[in-house]
Design an enzyme around this catalytic site. Structure first.
Site, PDB file in Angstrom:
ATOM      1  N   GLU A 185     -66.465  18.296  -0.091  1.00  0.00           N
ATOM      2  CA  GLU A 185     -65.754  19.660   0.462  1.00  0.00           C
ATOM      3  C   GLU A 185     -64.383  19.822   0.837  1.00  0.00           C
ATOM      4  OE1 GLU A 185     -69.145  20.587   3.099  1.00  0.00           O
ATOM      5  OE2 GLU A 185     -70.612  20.040   1.212  1.00  0.00           O
TER       6      GLU A 185
ATOM      7  N   GLY B 208     -76.015  19.591  -0.482  1.00  0.00           N
ATOM      8  CA  GLY B 208     -77.129  20.349  -0.990  1.00  0.00           C
ATOM      9  C   GLY B 208     -77.212  20.950  -1.643  1.00  0.00           C
TER      10      GLY B 208
ATOM     11  N   ASN C 152     -73.967  16.444  10.405  1.00  0.00           N
ATOM     12  CA  ASN C 152     -73.165  17.635   9.444  1.00  0.00           C
ATOM     13  C   ASN C 152     -73.125  18.971   9.554  1.00  0.00           C
ATOM     14  OD1 ASN C 152     -70.337  18.894   8.573  1.00  0.00           O
ATOM     15  ND2 ASN C 152     -70.549  17.283   6.522  1.00  0.00           N
TER      16      ASN C 152
ATOM     17  N   HIS D 294     -64.746  14.394   3.224  1.00  0.00           N
ATOM     18  CA  HIS D 294     -65.423  15.097   3.106  1.00  0.00           C
ATOM     19  C   HIS D 294     -65.622  15.481   1.561  1.00  0.00           C
ATOM     20  CE1 HIS D 294     -68.822  17.998   2.478  1.00  0.00           C
ATOM     21  NE2 HIS D 294     -69.923  16.747   3.409  1.00  0.00           N
TER      22      HIS D 294
ATOM     23  N   SER E 198     -78.540  15.706   0.563  1.00  0.00           N
ATOM     24  CA  SER E 198     -79.689  16.158   0.767  1.00  0.00           C
ATOM     25  C   SER E 198     -80.900  15.231   1.532  1.00  0.00           C
ATOM     26  CB  SER E 198     -80.618  16.327  -0.355  1.00  0.00           C
ATOM     27  OG  SER E 198     -79.379  17.271  -1.470  1.00  0.00           O
TER      28      SER E 198
ATOM     29  N   GLU F 281     -71.956   9.740  -0.524  1.00  0.00           N
ATOM     30  CA  GLU F 281     -72.316  11.069  -0.416  1.00  0.00           C
ATOM     31  C   GLU F 281     -71.820  11.262  -2.137  1.00  0.00           C
ATOM     32  OE1 GLU F 281     -72.703  13.245   3.384  1.00  0.00           O
ATOM     33  OE2 GLU F 281     -70.591  13.374   2.409  1.00  0.00           O
TER      34      GLU F 281
ATOM     35  N   LYS G  25     -71.165  21.956   9.280  1.00  0.00           N
ATOM     36  CA  LYS G  25     -70.297  22.780   8.123  1.00  0.00           C
ATOM     37  C   LYS G  25     -69.805  23.522   9.061  1.00  0.00           C
ATOM     38  CE  LYS G  25     -72.223  19.800   4.107  1.00  0.00           C
ATOM     39  NZ  LYS G  25     -72.778  19.477   3.091  1.00  0.00           N
TER      40      LYS G  25
HETATM   41  P1  PGA Z   1     -76.539  17.733   3.162  1.00  0.00           P
HETATM   42  O1  PGA Z   1     -75.393  17.467   3.730  1.00  0.00           O
HETATM   43  O2  PGA Z   1     -77.575  17.027   3.735  1.00  0.00           O
HETATM   44  O3  PGA Z   1     -76.788  19.951   3.325  1.00  0.00           O
HETATM   45  O4  PGA Z   1     -77.082  17.484   1.562  1.00  0.00           O
HETATM   46  C1  PGA Z   1     -74.738  16.728   3.648  1.00  0.00           C
HETATM   47  C2  PGA Z   1     -72.946  16.258   3.962  1.00  0.00           C
HETATM   48  O5  PGA Z   1     -72.735  17.281   3.171  1.00  0.00           O
HETATM   49  O6  PGA Z   1     -72.568  15.746   4.481  1.00  0.00           O
END
Ligand code: PGA
Length: 249
Positions: free
Chosen positions: A98, A173, A11, A96, A211, A167, A13
């Protein structure tokens, strides 16, 4: 245990640019000759055509990071499932955290988006997960079950057509991964919920995200109900993403 192929989805982003995407994808495609798993990249919408061209003929499948819940019309700024389909998109992230957090997407909106994707022949990767506050309050199970319940009965579609990504919001993140045991515990709950809803629950791929990186991927992916990963930060570096892919057997 199930024997389906694992799936590793990157992803990106809101990261990337024409030059950076090209370098990343060239390194990725070159390093991927013997991937034992399915590989997906979820890219920002303006780069769909570029990424479609750069991944043509490779094992890398194209994903969108979102899809409109509407079919077409006066929805400024939105991208429809049919438009994504025009660029060879095979998967779309839906819900997601976010999007849920910054764009107010509710379980109902997420379900509509999943439905739109499926209707266009795109596999939704439905993202669910609890916040730190919810975990600390002992609500993890209730939250993820509610989020999954919203997409479990989609009109005319079987839940087995969907990919689910667990997640935990506190792990995204932050560098703070769920331990393999914590992730597996939630995945087992989700698998049981899916099994109660569909005879084909075993076929559904349940990804872990938050992460995931080159050093922790193998242990997470070794858990019986973890069928792949949704990878943010580490998917932007070809060597790291390739290592995660290599860990998915
Ligand atoms: P990350 O993000 O691996 O940077 O923690 C995962 C995601 O939001 O899909």
């Amino acid at each position: 245990m199930n024997s389906k192929k694992k799936l590793i989805a990157g992803n990106w982003k809101m990261n990337g640019g024409l030059a950076a995407n090209e370098a990343l994808l060239k390194a990725l495609v070159a390093g991927l000759e013997n991937a034992a798993c399915d590989v997906v990249v979820a890219v920002p919408a303006p780069y769909l055509a570029q990424v479609q061209a750069l991944t043509a003929g490779s094992v890398v499948a194209l994903a969108a990071q979102d899809v409109s819940q509407h079919e077409a019309g006066a929805y400024t700024g939105e991208t429809s499932a049919a438009m994504l389909k025009d660029f060879g998109v095979r998967f779309a992230l839906v819900g997601h955290s976010e999007r849920r957090q910054y764009h107010g997407e509710t379980d109902a909106v997420v379900a509509e988006k999943a439905q739109r994707a499926l209707a266009a022949g795109i596999t939704p990767i439905v993202c669910i997960g609890e916040t730190l506050q919810e975990r600390d309050a002992g609500q993890t199970e209730a939250v993820v079950k509610r989020q999954l319940a919203a997409v479990i009965h989609l009109n005319g579609h079987c839940i087995s057509e969907v990919v689910v990504a667990y997640e935990p919001v506190w792990a995204i993140g932050t560098g703070r991964t769920a331990s393999p045991e914590q992730a597996q515990a939630v995945h087992a709950v989700l698998r049981a919920q899916l099994s109660a809803a569909s005879e084909k629950a075993d076929r559904i791929r349940l990804l872990y995200g938050g992460s995931m990186n080159a050093s922790n991927a193998a242990q997470l992916l070794a858990q019986p109900d973890i069928d792949g990963g949704l990878v943010g930060g580490a998917s932007l570096k070809a060597p790291d993403f390739l290592q995660i892919i290599a860990a998915a057997r």
